[in-house]
Design a protein around this motif. Sequence first.
Motif, PDB file in Angstrom:
ATOM      1  N   LYS A  51       2.383 -19.882  -7.803  1.00 28.33           N
ATOM      2  CA  LYS A  51       2.639 -19.447  -9.168  1.00 28.33           C
ATOM      3  C   LYS A  51       1.523 -18.574  -9.727  1.00 28.33           C
ATOM      4  CE  LYS A  51       5.875 -23.040 -10.586  1.00 28.33           C
ATOM      5  NZ  LYS A  51       6.167 -24.135 -11.536  1.00 28.33           N
ATOM      6  N   ASN A  52       0.343 -18.673  -9.129  1.00 24.41           N
ATOM      7  CA  ASN A  52      -0.775 -17.844  -9.578  1.00 24.41           C
ATOM      8  C   ASN A  52      -0.941 -16.589  -8.731  1.00 24.41           C
ATOM      9  OD1 ASN A  52      -2.578 -19.167 -11.879  1.00 24.41           O
ATOM     10  ND2 ASN A  52      -1.767 -20.831 -10.607  1.00 24.41           N
ATOM     11  N   GLY A  53       0.074 -16.300  -7.879  1.00 23.63           N
ATOM     12  CA  GLY A  53       0.083 -15.045  -7.132  1.00 23.63           C
ATOM     13  C   GLY A  53      -0.954 -14.952  -6.035  1.00 23.63           C
ATOM     14  N   VAL A  54      -1.173 -16.058  -5.311  1.00 20.59           N
ATOM     15  CA  VAL A  54      -2.122 -16.042  -4.194  1.00 20.59           C
ATOM     16  C   VAL A  54      -1.379 -16.468  -2.924  1.00 20.59           C
ATOM     17  CG1 VAL A  54      -4.461 -16.650  -3.458  1.00 20.59           C
ATOM     18  CG2 VAL A  54      -3.839 -16.830  -5.875  1.00 20.59           C
ATOM     19  N   PRO A  55      -0.485 -15.591  -2.408  1.00 16.04           N
ATOM     20  CA  PRO A  55       0.347 -15.989  -1.268  1.00 16.04           C
ATOM     21  C   PRO A  55      -0.438 -16.278   0.011  1.00 16.04           C
ATOM     22  CG  PRO A  55       0.555 -13.635  -1.706  1.00 16.04           C
ATOM     23  CD  PRO A  55      -0.187 -14.219  -2.847  1.00 16.04           C
ATOM     24  N   VAL A  56      -1.595 -15.618   0.176  1.00 23.18           N
ATOM     25  CA  VAL A  56      -2.401 -15.864   1.377  1.00 23.18           C
ATOM     26  C   VAL A  56      -2.836 -17.326   1.438  1.00 23.18           C
ATOM     27  CG1 VAL A  56      -4.570 -15.315   2.549  1.00 23.18           C
ATOM     28  CG2 VAL A  56      -3.211 -13.481   1.546  1.00 23.18           C
ATOM     29  N   GLU A  57      -3.265 -17.877   0.287  1.00 21.91           N
ATOM     30  CA  GLU A  57      -3.693 -19.278   0.249  1.00 21.91           C
ATOM     31  C   GLU A  57      -2.523 -20.231   0.441  1.00 21.91           C
ATOM     32  OE1 GLU A  57      -6.657 -20.758   0.326  1.00 21.91           O
ATOM     33  OE2 GLU A  57      -7.390 -18.729   0.645  1.00 21.91           O
ATOM     34  N   VAL A  58      -1.333 -19.820  -0.009  1.00 22.08           N
ATOM     35  CA  VAL A  58      -0.137 -20.647   0.233  1.00 22.08           C
ATOM     36  C   VAL A  58       0.048 -20.853   1.734  1.00 22.08           C
ATOM     37  CG1 VAL A  58       2.378 -20.748   0.059  1.00 22.08           C
ATOM     38  CG2 VAL A  58       1.033 -19.927  -1.882  1.00 22.08           C
ATOM     39  N   VAL A  59      -0.044 -19.759   2.481  1.00 24.43           N
ATOM     40  CA  VAL A  59       0.127 -19.829   3.938  1.00 24.43           C
ATOM     41  C   VAL A  59      -1.011 -20.623   4.572  1.00 24.43           C
ATOM     42  CG1 VAL A  59       0.256 -18.468   6.062  1.00 24.43           C
ATOM     43  CG2 VAL A  59       1.432 -17.677   4.010  1.00 24.43           C
ATOM     44  N   ASN A  60      -2.243 -20.417   4.086  1.00 28.32           N
ATOM     45  CA  ASN A  60      -3.396 -21.146   4.635  1.00 28.32           C
ATOM     46  C   ASN A  60      -3.253 -22.650   4.442  1.00 28.32           C
ATOM     47  OD1 ASN A  60      -4.629 -18.800   5.467  1.00 28.32           O
ATOM     48  ND2 ASN A  60      -5.914 -18.600   3.644  1.00 28.32           N
ATOM     49  N   VAL A  61      -2.863 -23.071   3.234  1.00 29.94           N
ATOM     50  CA  VAL A  61      -2.690 -24.505   2.954  1.00 29.94           C
ATOM     51  C   VAL A  61      -1.542 -25.066   3.776  1.00 29.94           C
ATOM     52  CG1 VAL A  61      -2.151 -26.217   1.182  1.00 29.94           C
ATOM     53  CG2 VAL A  61      -3.685 -24.318   0.648  1.00 29.94           C
ATOM     54  N   TYR A  62      -0.459 -24.303   3.905  1.00 28.35           N
ATOM     55  CA  TYR A  62       0.668 -24.754   4.741  1.00 28.35           C
ATOM     56  C   TYR A  62       0.207 -25.002   6.182  1.00 28.35           C
ATOM     57  CZ  TYR A  62       4.738 -24.522   7.763  1.00 28.35           C
ATOM     58  OH  TYR A  62       5.662 -24.806   8.742  1.00 28.35           O
ATOM     59  N   SER A  90      10.777 -28.222  -0.430  1.00 27.72           N
ATOM     60  CA  SER A  90       9.964 -27.426  -1.356  1.00 27.72           C
ATOM     61  C   SER A  90       8.841 -26.702  -0.626  1.00 27.72           C
ATOM     62  CB  SER A  90       9.370 -28.323  -2.449  1.00 27.72           C
ATOM     63  OG  SER A  90      10.391 -28.876  -3.243  1.00 27.72           O
ATOM     64  N   THR A  91       8.221 -27.408   0.317  1.00 30.90           N
ATOM     65  CA  THR A  91       7.126 -26.790   1.086  1.00 30.90           C
ATOM     66  C   THR A  91       7.616 -25.552   1.808  1.00 30.90           C
ATOM     67  OG1 THR A  91       6.481 -29.085   1.583  1.00 30.90           O
ATOM     68  CG2 THR A  91       5.207 -27.317   2.624  1.00 30.90           C
ATOM     69  N   PHE A  92       8.716 -25.708   2.547  1.00 30.76           N
ATOM     70  CA  PHE A  92       9.240 -24.591   3.335  1.00 30.76           C
ATOM     71  C   PHE A  92       9.673 -23.432   2.434  1.00 30.76           C
ATOM     72  CE2 PHE A  92      10.247 -28.053   6.505  1.00 30.76           C
ATOM     73  CZ  PHE A  92       9.300 -27.651   7.433  1.00 30.76           C
ATOM     74  N   LEU A 141       6.596 -11.275   8.684  1.00 29.09           N
ATOM     75  CA  LEU A 141       7.798 -11.785   9.343  1.00 29.09           C
ATOM     76  C   LEU A 141       7.456 -12.800  10.427  1.00 29.09           C
ATOM     77  CD1 LEU A 141      10.867 -11.661   9.730  1.00 29.09           C
ATOM     78  CD2 LEU A 141      10.520  -9.724  11.278  1.00 29.09           C
ATOM     79  N   GLU A 142       6.388 -12.538  11.172  1.00 27.35           N
ATOM     80  CA  GLU A 142       6.017 -13.440  12.272  1.00 27.35           C
ATOM     81  C   GLU A 142       5.718 -14.844  11.761  1.00 27.35           C
ATOM     82  OE1 GLU A 142       2.710 -13.754  15.909  1.00 27.35           O
ATOM     83  OE2 GLU A 142       2.728 -12.012  14.568  1.00 27.35           O
ATOM     84  N   MET A 143       4.911 -14.954  10.705  1.00 24.08           N
ATOM     85  CA  MET A 143       4.601 -16.262  10.134  1.00 24.08           C
ATOM     86  C   MET A 143       5.849 -16.887   9.532  1.00 24.08           C
ATOM     87  SD  MET A 143       2.226 -18.458   9.763  1.00 24.08           S
ATOM     88  CE  MET A 143       2.509 -20.106   9.089  1.00 24.08           C
ATOM     89  N   LYS A 203       9.781 -24.387  12.270  1.00 25.83           N
ATOM     90  CA  LYS A 203       9.316 -25.718  11.877  1.00 25.83           C
ATOM     91  C   LYS A 203      10.342 -26.408  10.977  1.00 25.83           C
ATOM     92  CE  LYS A 203       6.070 -28.944  11.457  1.00 25.83           C
ATOM     93  NZ  LYS A 203       5.612 -29.766  12.601  1.00 25.83           N
ATOM     94  N   ALA A 204      10.966 -25.634  10.095  1.00 32.35           N
ATOM     95  CA  ALA A 204      11.984 -26.199   9.202  1.00 32.35           C
ATOM     96  C   ALA A 204      13.172 -26.728   9.998  1.00 32.35           C
ATOM     97  CB  ALA A 204      12.437 -25.139   8.193  1.00 32.35           C
ATOM     98  N   ILE A 205      13.577 -25.969  11.007  1.00 27.48           N
ATOM     99  CA  ILE A 205      14.678 -26.421  11.869  1.00 27.48           C
ATOM    100  C   ILE A 205      14.285 -27.697  12.597  1.00 27.48           C
ATOM    101  CG2 ILE A 205      16.055 -25.828  13.908  1.00 27.48           C
ATOM    102  CD1 ILE A 205      15.840 -22.881  13.029  1.00 27.48           C
ATOM    103  N   TYR A 206      13.055 -27.743  13.118  1.00 30.99           N
ATOM    104  CA  TYR A 206      12.548 -28.914  13.845  1.00 30.99           C
ATOM    105  C   TYR A 206      12.529 -30.157  12.946  1.00 30.99           C
ATOM    106  CZ  TYR A 206       9.268 -31.928  16.364  1.00 30.99           C
ATOM    107  OH  TYR A 206       8.674 -32.995  16.999  1.00 30.99           O
TER     108      TYR A 206
END
Length: 678
Positions: A83-94, A107-109, A122-124, A131-134
């Motif tokens: 929500k604060n516009g930091v998509p890189v950190e979203v991926v890092n935390v995931y 919600s996570t996915f 696209l790769e990530m 992972k969602a399918i798994y």
Amino acid sequence: MLLKNLSPNELKPLLLGCKHRALISQIHAVMVSSGLFSHGNSIAQLISSYGKTGDLESAHKVFDKIPQRRVDSWNAIIIAYSKNGVPVEVVNVYNQMVLESVKPDSSTFTVALKACIILQDLEMGEKIWEKAIYCGYENDVFVGSSVLNLYAKCGKMDKAIDVFEKMGKRDIVCWTTMITGFVQSGKGREAVDLYRWMQKEGLVGDGVVMLSLMQASANIADTKLGSSVHGYMIRRALPMDVNMLTSLVDMYAKNGELEIATHVFRKMPSKNAVSWSALISGFAQNGFAVNALQLLIEMQVSGFTPDVASLVSALLACSHVGSLKLGRSIHGYVGRKVIMDQVLSTALIDMYAKCGLISCARSIYDNMSSKDLICWNTIIACYGIHGHGREALTLFQEMKDKIEPDHATFAALLSALSHSGLVEEGRHWFDVMINEYKIKPSEKHYACLVDLLARSGEVEEATDLIISMETKPGVAVWVALLSGCHKHKKFSIGELAANRVLELIPENTGTFILVANFFAAAKMWDKAAAARKLMKKTGMTKVPGYSAVEVNGRLHAFLMGDTSHPQYEQIMELLCNLENEMKAMGYVPKTEFVLQNLDEEVKVKMLCNHSERLAIAFGLLNTAPGTRLFITKNLRVCGDCHEVTKFISVIVKRDIIVRDAKRFHHFKDGICSCGDYW
């Protein structure tokens, strides 16, 4: 004191409604001092509350101090970063979450996939989908919608449709995502087909779907579809805000329905700069440059500041009609009011080049700090239409060391080489395009090379090239061959090309006229008449040839044989005097360019009334000696007028530039820049 008496269940709703960081910090302190910090639900809400205030540092400190982090805490910090516009950190935390073997939920996915969409990773995104399918979320509609959006935004509609077809449940968001994705990928037909499928499933389209369908209608030039969508919205009383109405204006304008577009525009209760731009662009792109420029003026009078889109459209209109004065005025406005970007710079390059000032176009190009592919393609094409094939080739060779050329680059280059008659270079770079850059030649590439070969007299080689094509040659290729045959009087091959053109039933009158003129030049009068008859049968009418000249900032247009102009008698008197001087210099009228079975005297009189001569004479009468004349003609200049203009440039000691339907001719001291090759 009150906070200390709250239970864990009471803390959560208090945090949920809290928007002040100071109070959140107080609640945080009480949670630590009272031992409530270990309560999972409240901790997740505390992270979320810090995130809502933008205090991501405090949110992450809380997250780091949690002894055993549950999925709700992970989701809280992921959502805070999102929500604060930091998509890189979203991926890092995931990624950290997965490494710690915590099972993500829907919600996570969903949020992680959204971050990949923003990052265009696209790769990530595909790893997250695997992972969602798994984890058993393959049929989750929220996760499914997100992965569809990922593929659509990354231009992978083949993968998107594969996922879509396998989904056990699809909501309106899924359908909308797919329809919008097809439209944004330039696949309007597929978008319409998917909408038909959606209807069969019993789902009703909302405003977002209708907006996408309008864009599809504009992209595929389907006026019937656009009108149908408009009617559907009226019948279902769907809300029509300024964005929706602007899309309607854009759709009708792009489909050539300018009267309807204008009606919708005038009826809009409120307008914005985008609304004005849509209509201005529509008029400009449909060739109604004067209307487009009038709208730009009206836009400013109405209190709206032109945006980049409207300025680009206005420059396009100036390019169409050759209005240099207004183009310069817009350039001045851009310099004063707007931050120059690549789009505006490229539009200015195009405008100056098409108004005859290739030097000004080059100056803007040279001063650009960065150049994208479109800019390179534009300047190469501009040099091409001015007949500067070697300069275009030099630019191309400079470009290919900095940026990868695409199919449009090679089309511009081959066209430039064709305009300059550089046969060997054309052959070479056509082969390089195929063998080194692995670009499969399109019909446009073939048409350029066929035109180059045929116009240089290599008609047989051009014919062999057409025969070697892997796909069936279209009208453009046969027209290129026919033009060369017409020029070099290769009537047997030309007859074959003309017949092929008629079999394909061309969509514009100019092609029919070329065929008819070829048959007339070959003295095949019956076939010439048949070609004109077929043109009428298809509902087409001959576009009248006209020429325009700009004098004191105003454009003056002349039709062939037009006697209605107030200065007609003066114009004809000047042309008569010029013709006498030309004949004394050795001019002989080329009556073979009058492709009708008439007496020679009548043919000579008809040549004298050609529109470009009328425009030149008017310009000479109404401008100061030595002033450069710039003439625009909607058809190709005829051979006799070309010869006449060379003589006039010597007599009046002026530079005369003629822009016809294909290229520029710079006349000076009795010489044309085309070298009599056009």
